[in-house]
Design a protein around this motif. Sequence first.
Motif, PDB file in Angstrom:
ATOM      1  N   PHE A   3      74.307  33.729  36.077  1.00 18.03           N
ATOM      2  CA  PHE A   3      74.166  33.674  37.525  1.00 18.03           C
ATOM      3  C   PHE A   3      74.915  32.461  38.034  1.00 18.03           C
ATOM      4  CE2 PHE A   3      70.524  31.795  35.488  1.00 18.03           C
ATOM      5  CZ  PHE A   3      70.323  30.602  36.154  1.00 18.03           C
ATOM      6  N   GLY A   4      75.196  32.456  39.317  1.00 17.37           N
ATOM      7  CA  GLY A   4      76.040  31.415  39.881  1.00 17.37           C
ATOM      8  C   GLY A   4      75.282  30.184  40.328  1.00 17.37           C
ATOM      9  N   LEU A   5      76.036  29.249  40.841  1.00 14.23           N
ATOM     10  CA  LEU A   5      75.493  27.981  41.302  1.00 14.23           C
ATOM     11  C   LEU A   5      74.483  28.190  42.417  1.00 14.23           C
ATOM     12  CD1 LEU A   5      75.752  24.814  41.199  1.00 14.23           C
ATOM     13  CD2 LEU A   5      77.380  25.065  43.051  1.00 14.23           C
ATOM     14  N   ASP A   6      74.793  29.045  43.355  1.00 14.09           N
ATOM     15  CA  ASP A   6      73.899  29.280  44.498  1.00 14.09           C
ATOM     16  C   ASP A   6      72.550  29.831  44.035  1.00 14.09           C
ATOM     17  OD1 ASP A   6      73.437  29.377  47.385  1.00 14.09           O
ATOM     18  OD2 ASP A   6      73.371  31.558  47.073  1.00 14.09           O
ATOM     19  N   THR A   7      72.586  30.803  43.139  1.00 14.38           N
ATOM     20  CA  THR A   7      71.350  31.389  42.616  1.00 14.38           C
ATOM     21  C   THR A   7      70.547  30.351  41.847  1.00 14.38           C
ATOM     22  OG1 THR A   7      72.474  33.520  42.426  1.00 14.38           O
ATOM     23  CG2 THR A   7      70.402  33.280  41.242  1.00 14.38           C
ATOM     24  N   ALA A   8      71.235  29.574  41.015  1.00 10.47           N
ATOM     25  CA  ALA A   8      70.546  28.532  40.239  1.00 10.47           C
ATOM     26  C   ALA A   8      69.864  27.535  41.167  1.00 10.47           C
ATOM     27  CB  ALA A   8      71.537  27.824  39.320  1.00 10.47           C
ATOM     28  N   CYS A   9      70.575  27.111  42.203  1.00 10.68           N
ATOM     29  CA  CYS A   9      70.007  26.139  43.142  1.00 10.68           C
ATOM     30  C   CYS A   9      68.799  26.710  43.865  1.00 10.68           C
ATOM     31  CB  CYS A   9      71.062  25.694  44.147  1.00 10.68           C
ATOM     32  SG  CYS A   9      72.348  24.680  43.408  1.00 10.68           S
ATOM     33  N   LYS A  10      68.879  27.968  44.268  1.00  3.78           N
ATOM     34  CA  LYS A  10      67.750  28.589  44.971  1.00  3.78           C
ATOM     35  C   LYS A  10      66.536  28.718  44.062  1.00  3.78           C
ATOM     36  CE  LYS A  10      70.371  31.106  48.417  1.00  3.78           C
ATOM     37  NZ  LYS A  10      70.856  32.386  48.891  1.00  3.78           N
ATOM     38  N   VAL A  11      66.760  29.157  42.828  1.00  2.82           N
ATOM     39  CA  VAL A  11      65.647  29.329  41.881  1.00  2.82           C
ATOM     40  C   VAL A  11      65.032  27.983  41.542  1.00  2.82           C
ATOM     41  CG1 VAL A  11      65.058  30.036  39.528  1.00  2.82           C
ATOM     42  CG2 VAL A  11      66.516  31.497  40.936  1.00  2.82           C
ATOM     43  N   TYR A  12      65.875  26.992  41.199  1.00  4.41           N
ATOM     44  CA  TYR A  12      65.355  25.668  40.851  1.00  4.41           C
ATOM     45  C   TYR A  12      64.653  25.026  42.040  1.00  4.41           C
ATOM     46  CZ  TYR A  12      68.009  25.675  36.460  1.00  4.41           C
ATOM     47  OH  TYR A  12      68.506  25.955  35.218  1.00  4.41           O
ATOM     48  N   SER A  13      65.206  25.170  43.230  1.00  2.00           N
ATOM     49  CA  SER A  13      64.586  24.580  44.414  1.00  2.00           C
ATOM     50  C   SER A  13      63.218  25.192  44.684  1.00  2.00           C
ATOM     51  CB  SER A  13      65.485  24.763  45.640  1.00  2.00           C
ATOM     52  OG  SER A  13      66.661  24.013  45.488  1.00  2.00           O
ATOM     53  N   GLU A  14      63.095  26.480  44.449  1.00  2.40           N
ATOM     54  CA  GLU A  14      61.801  27.126  44.629  1.00  2.40           C
ATOM     55  C   GLU A  14      60.785  26.582  43.629  1.00  2.40           C
ATOM     56  OE1 GLU A  14      59.756  31.564  44.541  1.00  2.40           O
ATOM     57  OE2 GLU A  14      61.937  31.384  44.501  1.00  2.40           O
ATOM     58  N   VAL A  15      61.205  26.428  42.376  1.00  7.60           N
ATOM     59  CA  VAL A  15      60.319  25.894  41.336  1.00  7.60           C
ATOM     60  C   VAL A  15      59.946  24.441  41.656  1.00  7.60           C
ATOM     61  CG1 VAL A  15      60.171  25.261  38.896  1.00  7.60           C
ATOM     62  CG2 VAL A  15      61.156  27.455  39.552  1.00  7.60           C
ATOM     63  N   ILE A  16      60.928  23.643  42.077  1.00  6.94           N
ATOM     64  CA  ILE A  16      60.662  22.245  42.428  1.00  6.94           C
ATOM     65  C   ILE A  16      59.706  22.175  43.617  1.00  6.94           C
ATOM     66  CG2 ILE A  16      61.710  20.128  43.328  1.00  6.94           C
ATOM     67  CD1 ILE A  16      64.226  20.903  41.654  1.00  6.94           C
ATOM     68  N   GLY A  17      59.895  23.044  44.598  1.00  6.38           N
ATOM     69  CA  GLY A  17      58.989  23.092  45.741  1.00  6.38           C
ATOM     70  C   GLY A  17      57.565  23.419  45.324  1.00  6.38           C
ATOM     71  N   ASN A  18      57.411  24.337  44.367  1.00  7.22           N
ATOM     72  CA  ASN A  18      56.072  24.670  43.861  1.00  7.22           C
ATOM     73  C   ASN A  18      55.445  23.464  43.159  1.00  7.22           C
ATOM     74  OD1 ASN A  18      56.376  27.269  44.806  1.00  7.22           O
ATOM     75  ND2 ASN A  18      57.017  28.097  42.835  1.00  7.22           N
ATOM     76  N   ILE A  19      56.251  22.749  42.388  1.00 11.43           N
ATOM     77  CA  ILE A  19      55.751  21.551  41.706  1.00 11.43           C
ATOM     78  C   ILE A  19      55.367  20.486  42.737  1.00 11.43           C
ATOM     79  CG2 ILE A  19      56.410  19.643  40.175  1.00 11.43           C
ATOM     80  CD1 ILE A  19      58.101  21.725  38.616  1.00 11.43           C
ATOM     81  N   GLN A  20      56.159  20.357  43.803  1.00 10.48           N
ATOM     82  CA  GLN A  20      55.835  19.383  44.846  1.00 10.48           C
ATOM     83  C   GLN A  20      54.501  19.706  45.507  1.00 10.48           C
ATOM     84  OE1 GLN A  20      59.425  19.583  47.230  1.00 10.48           O
ATOM     85  NE2 GLN A  20      60.023  17.537  46.558  1.00 10.48           N
ATOM     86  N   ARG A  21      54.208  20.983  45.734  1.00 10.08           N
ATOM     87  CA  ARG A  21      52.919  21.365  46.309  1.00 10.08           C
ATOM     88  C   ARG A  21      51.776  20.978  45.372  1.00 10.08           C
ATOM     89  NH1 ARG A  21      56.092  24.970  48.735  1.00 10.08           N
ATOM     90  NH2 ARG A  21      56.140  26.608  47.164  1.00 10.08           N
TER      91      ARG A  21
END
Length: 108
Positions: A3-21
């Motif tokens: 998968f590309g950079l955009d997909t990786a960033c979206k997936v990782y950002s979602e996971v990081i956001g969950n960890i932040q919560r």
Amino acid sequence: TSFGLDTACKVYSEVIGNIQRDCNSAKKYYHFIKLMGRSASHIALECALETQPNICLISEEVLAKRMTLDNIVILLQNSMKFWLNMQTSLSRLRRMRNLRQSTVIFLR
């Protein structure tokens, strides 16, 4: 499959956001997230822009500044002290505001 950079960033950002919560409910702990990949610094920077963490270390920046492990530890300590002081100040302000509100209510 890849998968590309955009997909990786979206997936990782979602996971990081969950960890932040989760971090918001466990304020006495610090959470460290390490991103790895072929262009990890680009991904880390993009994710940091999207999720706004307290601090983001970029490997190229660490190399360019010739930072040692001691420098990184001091940077993290200073960041933690800063946020602890900010939280303490906010708590004091909230208490003062509540006191003022109760004083105002009492005077009425």
